[in-house]
Design a protein around this motif. Structure first.
Motif, mmCIF file in Angstrom:
data_model
loop_
_atom_site.group_PDB
_atom_site.id
_atom_site.type_symbol
_atom_site.label_atom_id
_atom_site.label_comp_id
_atom_site.label_asym_id
_atom_site.label_seq_id
_atom_site.Cartn_x
_atom_site.Cartn_y
_atom_site.Cartn_z
ATOM 1 N N ASN A 156 -7.971 4.872 -1.776
ATOM 2 C CA ASN A 156 -9.048 4.374 -0.915
ATOM 3 C C ASN A 156 -9.615 5.545 -0.118
ATOM 4 O O ASN A 156 -8.860 6.297 0.500
ATOM 5 N N THR A 200 -3.207 -2.230 -10.161
ATOM 6 C CA THR A 200 -4.162 -1.256 -9.625
ATOM 7 C C THR A 200 -4.312 -0.068 -10.576
ATOM 8 O O THR A 200 -5.437 0.332 -10.916
ATOM 9 N N TYR A 222 3.653 3.731 0.321
ATOM 10 C CA TYR A 222 5.065 3.675 0.737
ATOM 11 C C TYR A 222 5.552 2.282 1.144
ATOM 12 O O TYR A 222 6.532 2.138 1.880
ATOM 13 N N ASN A 251 2.455 4.076 -7.164
ATOM 14 C CA ASN A 251 2.104 2.849 -7.869
ATOM 15 C C ASN A 251 0.789 3.017 -8.625
ATOM 16 O O ASN A 251 0.672 2.641 -9.782
ATOM 17 N N ALA A 277 -4.054 9.285 -4.120
ATOM 18 C CA ALA A 277 -3.073 9.479 -3.039
ATOM 19 C C ALA A 277 -3.651 8.969 -1.719
ATOM 20 O O ALA A 277 -3.554 7.777 -1.417
ATOM 21 N N ASP A 330 0.879 -1.171 0.000
ATOM 22 C CA ASP A 330 0.000 0.000 0.000
ATOM 23 C C ASP A 330 0.918 1.222 0.000
ATOM 24 O O ASP A 330 2.075 1.107 -0.426
HETATM 25 P P1 NAD Z 1 2.495 4.899 -3.310
HETATM 26 O O1 NAD Z 1 3.244 4.963 -2.045
HETATM 27 O O2 NAD Z 1 3.061 4.139 -4.433
HETATM 28 O O3 NAD Z 1 2.201 6.395 -3.819
HETATM 29 C C1 NAD Z 1 1.509 7.328 -3.052
HETATM 30 C C2 NAD Z 1 1.468 8.623 -3.834
HETATM 31 O O4 NAD Z 1 0.684 9.576 -3.124
HETATM 32 C C3 NAD Z 1 2.849 9.243 -4.002
HETATM 33 O O5 NAD Z 1 2.939 9.798 -5.295
HETATM 34 C C4 NAD Z 1 2.862 10.346 -2.963
HETATM 35 O O6 NAD Z 1 3.739 11.392 -3.274
HETATM 36 C C5 NAD Z 1 1.425 10.786 -3.006
HETATM 37 N N1 NAD Z 1 1.000 11.489 -1.804
HETATM 38 C C6 NAD Z 1 1.249 11.177 -0.523
HETATM 39 N N2 NAD Z 1 0.700 12.081 0.297
HETATM 40 C C7 NAD Z 1 0.075 12.978 -0.507
HETATM 41 C C8 NAD Z 1 -0.669 14.153 -0.267
HETATM 42 N N3 NAD Z 1 -0.873 14.581 0.989
HETATM 43 N N4 NAD Z 1 -1.173 14.810 -1.337
HETATM 44 C C9 NAD Z 1 -0.942 14.363 -2.576
HETATM 45 N N5 NAD Z 1 -0.243 13.269 -2.873
HETATM 46 C C10 NAD Z 1 0.263 12.602 -1.843
HETATM 47 O O7 NAD Z 1 1.052 4.399 -2.915
HETATM 48 P P2 NAD Z 1 -0.035 3.737 -3.870
HETATM 49 O O8 NAD Z 1 0.113 2.266 -3.767
HETATM 50 O O9 NAD Z 1 -0.012 4.387 -5.211
HETATM 51 O O10 NAD Z 1 -1.374 4.111 -3.099
HETATM 52 C C11 NAD Z 1 -2.118 5.302 -3.392
HETATM 53 C C12 NAD Z 1 -3.562 5.087 -2.978
HETATM 54 O O11 NAD Z 1 -4.093 3.970 -3.683
HETATM 55 C C13 NAD Z 1 -3.790 4.773 -1.499
HETATM 56 O O12 NAD Z 1 -5.020 5.329 -1.098
HETATM 57 C C14 NAD Z 1 -3.873 3.261 -1.464
HETATM 58 O O13 NAD Z 1 -4.562 2.783 -0.346
HETATM 59 C C15 NAD Z 1 -4.625 3.029 -2.760
HETATM 60 N N6 NAD Z 1 -4.533 1.673 -3.299
HETATM 61 C C16 NAD Z 1 -3.314 1.115 -3.593
HETATM 62 C C17 NAD Z 1 -3.270 -0.170 -4.127
HETATM 63 C C18 NAD Z 1 -1.984 -0.830 -4.528
HETATM 64 O O14 NAD Z 1 -2.035 -1.939 -5.095
HETATM 65 N N7 NAD Z 1 -0.826 -0.229 -4.331
HETATM 66 C C19 NAD Z 1 -4.457 -0.880 -4.335
HETATM 67 C C20 NAD Z 1 -5.672 -0.269 -4.063
HETATM 68 C C21 NAD Z 1 -5.691 1.006 -3.553
#
Ligand code: NAD
Length: 421
Positions: A322, A193, A151, A224, A299, A149
């Protein structure tokens, strides 16, 4: 209870979302109350030796919401804002996401309150390994399967798999998904995703008659989910007019060079307008309110609230993150005729391909990328149609329709299993 620092408690939101669908479901109210609570919650406080020799305490959580339809499933987040209510909400949303996609998993989530950006790779490794040990009594390939998820990434999953396997005395690849390919990861999982967000957008565009080619897309987040969605959108001819990270973003109304933007993020750990040609800086607040066709919050939660929902101009909002939209904002968007593809449908690609990875691990199979891609598209498209049909029949927004489908499925399974004793 308000979530300190943010003012919005995601677990209260998750509970309210269950209340919203109550009138549409013929389910015992006691069962719905059960769904509003989690099943098991483990909080751990543990020490980690830092590179300078000091010992630092960390707090982490593994929370299991529901396993009526199959093993608990859900990611692990490393972020300074992680707290118990955030993890509870994310665990509950995982249950509904698995149910919307009709895959045999329940919902769980984990996290550590930490700032990985200020930690070295070896500190993150030691923290991950100790946390894995701390939660090892709850996880396992038949019980509860973590995944990446915010980071966390395939390397973190590899450390979890290794630590768990050492304690078992044999390799247990099925204990986590989102692993590197070399350790039993699935082809197509890393991009699942973000790619799934784009497939969900295509499904919505078809329904709404919006051509994706040439459409203006704004994406909050370039990790991601957001970064990979941007690449797939660009391939389909959409114009990414803005993309951001936690510090702010880049904007070009004629479309950004996404490769240049993501390369900049990799090289400098942020998005710099002087390093990406024809781009201007933009704040996250401005990005959400841009004049665009499609908005993808990818994000964190509670980004679209009653404070800014009236200013959203995109016709179509596809939730990569999410919980990015609060219930008040949902109502405002629905009244304004906006079409929201809710998180539990839009970003289900990750858990769907995690399921494929788990099945391959348990059966020692290796599916081709094409096989994974076709199965993913079939499930997402089928799920979109099912949700859309309910939204038309019941005259409700897509989120309520997705909840009717998901909670209805878990409730039926719950009734069949019955209550012990
Ligand atoms: P990641 O760590 O790969 O990326 C997170 C991104 O959000 C980064 O670009 C970061 O700079 C940015 N970010 C962080 N804080 C922020 C803020 N305050 N304002 C704007 N941008 C900000 O994480 P991810 O896996 O891409 O997850 C992002 C979202 O997608 C989350 O809500 C996560 O729960 C959801 N999600 C992820 C997956 C998965 O397979 N990785 C699956 C379903 C849902």
């Amino acid at each position: 209870m308000q979530k300190e620092g943010k003012g919005i408690n995601p677990f209260e939101i998750a509970q309210r979302q269950v209340d919203i669908v109550k009138p549409y479901l013929d389910v015992d109210p006691g069962i719905l109350e059960k769904f509003k609570t989690t099943r098991r919650e483990l909080t751990v406080h543990f020490p980690v030796k830092m590179d300078d020799g000091s010992i630092k305490m960390f707090t982490g959580y593994r929370i299991q919401h529901n396993d009526t339809r199959g093993p608990f499933k859900g990611g692990i987040r490393y972020h300074p804002d992680v707290d118990i209510d955030e993890v509870r909400a994310l665990a509950m949303w995982m249950t509904w996401k698995s149910a919307v996609a009709n895959i045999p998993f329940g919902g769980a989530k984990g996290g550590i309150a930490c700032d990985p950006k200020k930690m070295s790779k070896s500190e993150i490794e030691r923290m991950t390994r100790r946390f894995t040990w701390e939660i090892s009594m709850l996880i396992g390939p038949e019980v509860d399967i973590p995944a990446p998820d915010v980071y966390t990434n395939p390397q973190v999953m590899a450390w979890i798999m290794d630590t768990y396997s050492i304690f078992k005395g044999y390799a247990v690849p099925g204990v986590v998904t989102g692993k590197p390919l070399e350790l039993g990861g699935s082809l197509g999982r890393f991009e699942a995703t973000g790619k799934g967000v784009v497939i969900s957008t295509q499904n919505a565009c078809k329904q709404l008659g919006i051509p994706l080619e040439g459409a203006k897309v704004a994406i909050q987040g370039c990790g991601n989910v957001g970064g990979i969605a941007a690449i797939y959108f660009e391939r389909l001819g959409a114009k990414i007019i803005a993309i951001s990270d936690s510090k702010g973003g880049l904007y070009n109304q004629d479309g950004l060079d996404i490769k240049a933007a993501l390369d900049c993020k990799t090289k400098y750990f942020c998005l710099l307008s002087d390093k990406v040609t024809k781009s201007e800086p933009i704040s996250n607040k401005e990005l959400l309110e841009l004049d665009c066709d499609i908005l993808v919050p990818a994000a964190l939660e509670s980004q679209i609230t009653k404070e800014n929902a009236n200013n959203i101009k995109a016709k179509l909002i596809v939730e990569g993150a999410n919980g990015p939209t609060t219930p008040e904002a949902d109502e405002i968007l629905y009244e304004a005729g906006k079409f929201v593809v809710p998180d539990i449908l839009a970003n289900a690609g990750g858990v769907i391909v995690s399921y494929f990875e788990w099945v391959q691990n348990l059966q020692e199979l290796l599916w081709s990328e094409e096989e994974v891609a076709n199965r993913l598209e079939n499930i997402l498209t089928r799920s979109f149609k099912e949700v859309y049909t309910i939204s038309e029949e019941k005259k409700v927004n897509m989120r309520t329709a997705a909840y009717i489908l998901a909670i209805g499925r878990v409730a039926k399974a719950s009734k069949l299993r019955g209550l012990y004793p």
